[in-house]
Motif scaffolding. Sequence first.
Motif, PDB file in Angstrom:
ATOM      1  N   PHE A   1       6.563  75.320  23.730  1.00  0.00           N
ATOM      2  CA  PHE A   1       7.042  75.623  25.079  1.00  0.00           C
ATOM      3  C   PHE A   1       7.406  74.359  25.856  1.00  0.00           C
TER       4      PHE A   1
ATOM      5  N   TYR B   1      -1.343  82.217  29.764  1.00  0.00           N
ATOM      6  CA  TYR B   1      -0.306  81.256  30.162  1.00  0.00           C
ATOM      7  C   TYR B   1       0.943  81.432  29.303  1.00  0.00           C
TER       8      TYR B   1
ATOM      9  N   ARG C   1       4.673  82.436  30.391  1.00  0.00           N
ATOM     10  CA  ARG C   1       5.782  81.534  30.047  1.00  0.00           C
ATOM     11  C   ARG C   1       6.888  82.267  29.304  1.00  0.00           C
TER      12      ARG C   1
ATOM     13  N   GLU D   1      10.761  82.640  30.459  1.00  0.00           N
ATOM     14  CA  GLU D   1      11.863  82.287  29.561  1.00  0.00           C
ATOM     15  C   GLU D   1      12.790  83.481  29.341  1.00  0.00           C
TER      16      GLU D   1
END
Length: 187
Positions: free
Chosen positions: A22, A157, A161, A165
Motif C-alpha cells: 500500500f 486499516y 485503505r 483506493e
Amino acid sequence: MFPLGICSIVAITVIIERFFFFRRIQATALAEKVLKMVEGQHMDEAQAIAGQSSLPLIKVLAAGINNRLHPAKAMEAAGITEMSAMRRGLPVLDTIVTLSPLLGLLGTIIGMINSFQIMAVSGIGQPHAVTGGVAEALIATATGITVAVIALIPYNYFLARIERETEKIEHYATRLEIALTTPPVKE
C-alpha cells in the motif's frame, strides 16, 4: 502456544507485505498526467506511460485506454483484478484475528485440565501447584488475545485503505471514460 506462535509469524508477515504494497501504490500524480494526455488527444503517449506502470490505478486506466470501444467494461474487468490483488492476504489476517483467541482459550482449558489432574493426584494439600498451573494456563489466553489485537488493527486499516483506493479508481476511471467519449475540441 506453538499454533499461536505460527499465527503471529504469519500475521506479521502479511502485515509487513501489505504495508509495503500500500505504501507503493500512490499514483494520483501519474493518473492526472495520463488523464491530461488523453484530454489533449495524446493517446499514444498516454498509452505508453500507462502501459509501463504496475500501479493498480494506472493499470485500470491503461485498460480503458487500450480498449477505447468499451473502456468502461475494460476498466471494470481490470478493476476487479486489481481489487483482488489489494485484498491478497487479508483473509489470512481475518482468520488469525478470529482463530487466535480461540486457540488461547483452548490452551487455557488444556492447562486447567492439567491443573485439576495435578490436584486429583496430589490432593488439595498443594494449592501452589494448582494455582501455578492455572496462571500458566491463562498465559495462552492472553497470548491469543494479544495476537488477535495486533492483527486486527492493521486488518481494519488495510480494509479502509482498499476502500479509499477503490473510490480513487472509480473516480479516475469515470474521468477517463468521459475524456475518451468527449469529442475533441476543434480550433
